[in-house]
Design a protein around this motif. Sequence first.
Motif: not given
Length: 374
Positions: A325-344, A346-353
């Motif tokens: 919102q304040h222009g400190m981070v550009g459109t890329v990566p935008g806010i997508w790095w936070a869900p991407a970190m959560l995805a990583v 999740t994949l590590v912790v839930a790999r057996d499932f």
Amino acid sequence: MIIRNYLFREIGKPMAAMLAICIALFAGYSAADFLSDAVNGLLSTNTIMELVALKVLIGLEVLVPVSLYLSIVLAFGTLYGNSEFTALHALRVTPPMIMRTVLTLGACVALTVAVLSLVVRPWAYHRLHELSQEAELSLDVDAMQAGTFYIVRHGARVIYLAERRGPGSPARDVFVQVRHADYTQIIHAQLAYPLMDAGAGRHADVDVRLKNAHVYNIARKSGMHDQVLNVREVTEDPSSHDTEPLGYSSVAASTWRIARSHAPADVAEIQWRLSTAMTTLLLAMLAVPLGRGKPRQNRYGKLGTAILIFFVYYLLYTSARTWVQHGMVGTVPGIWWAPAMLAVVTLVVARDFIPHPRTWLPARIRATPGTGAS
């Protein structure tokens, strides 16, 4: 089908209770912000109820995912503690099958969150801004109390009553300040009383009759002169203001409008709306391994860890939005790095499932032998 419905029921019951509790707490917290205005006569009861309802609609995009997330942890903790998952495993219910069931439920909830985020939340914000402006333009003058400064429209009008016995009685030593475009008007009246309309409701707009008033018009522009007037009686409408159209707000704008914008605030808002459904699904997946435990283990064993993980993620998630919102981070990566970190995580912790991609195919196709030449 029976096992899937059973898991849905075990997750749905705590989710409904938890969502109801979260909504009640959130509504109570939101109502507390408006109680002082209600006591001072600035807001009616109906207005407060609608404002709180709109606040709850806005908060559902966060309350629903966290309720699903914690409900899965609680439900699975109970099932593991009661050795029910041990019985399910004996029936050849594998962890990937359990994950597929959770993904089915999570996808339905994620779709609901997407609708809330893309459609309902912008409308609620727009209506909230409209209602706030309407509330600022109306005053219940009969509910005004002595010793209180009533500030309307961010200081456009200020009213103070030095003495008053109660509703229906006149006020003494009344000060009114009205800020106009060219001048500021200050009125001091010895006596003031509302001109009530017998056919109007209690919260209807009424005029106020001021007696023995001194009116000071103080110029705000060069070339204009100050004026001092002494009037025996004058009638004022406390609810009259120079209305201004609602300003543009990213949170209240339609999804289609901000999707075509390149402004940092609009980019952060559209990325937030698009990522809420993804966050819901990832949290549901992460909750499956977090709910795993041992037989006869306390079902609340990993609830603290789950809450801590959520708060850390939500802090990063909202911080990423603020940075964009304040222009400190550009459109890329935008806010997508936070869900991407959560995805990583999740994949590590839930790999057996996580089911193997080959198991996603129908059983008939998996059983078909290859047709290549030997």
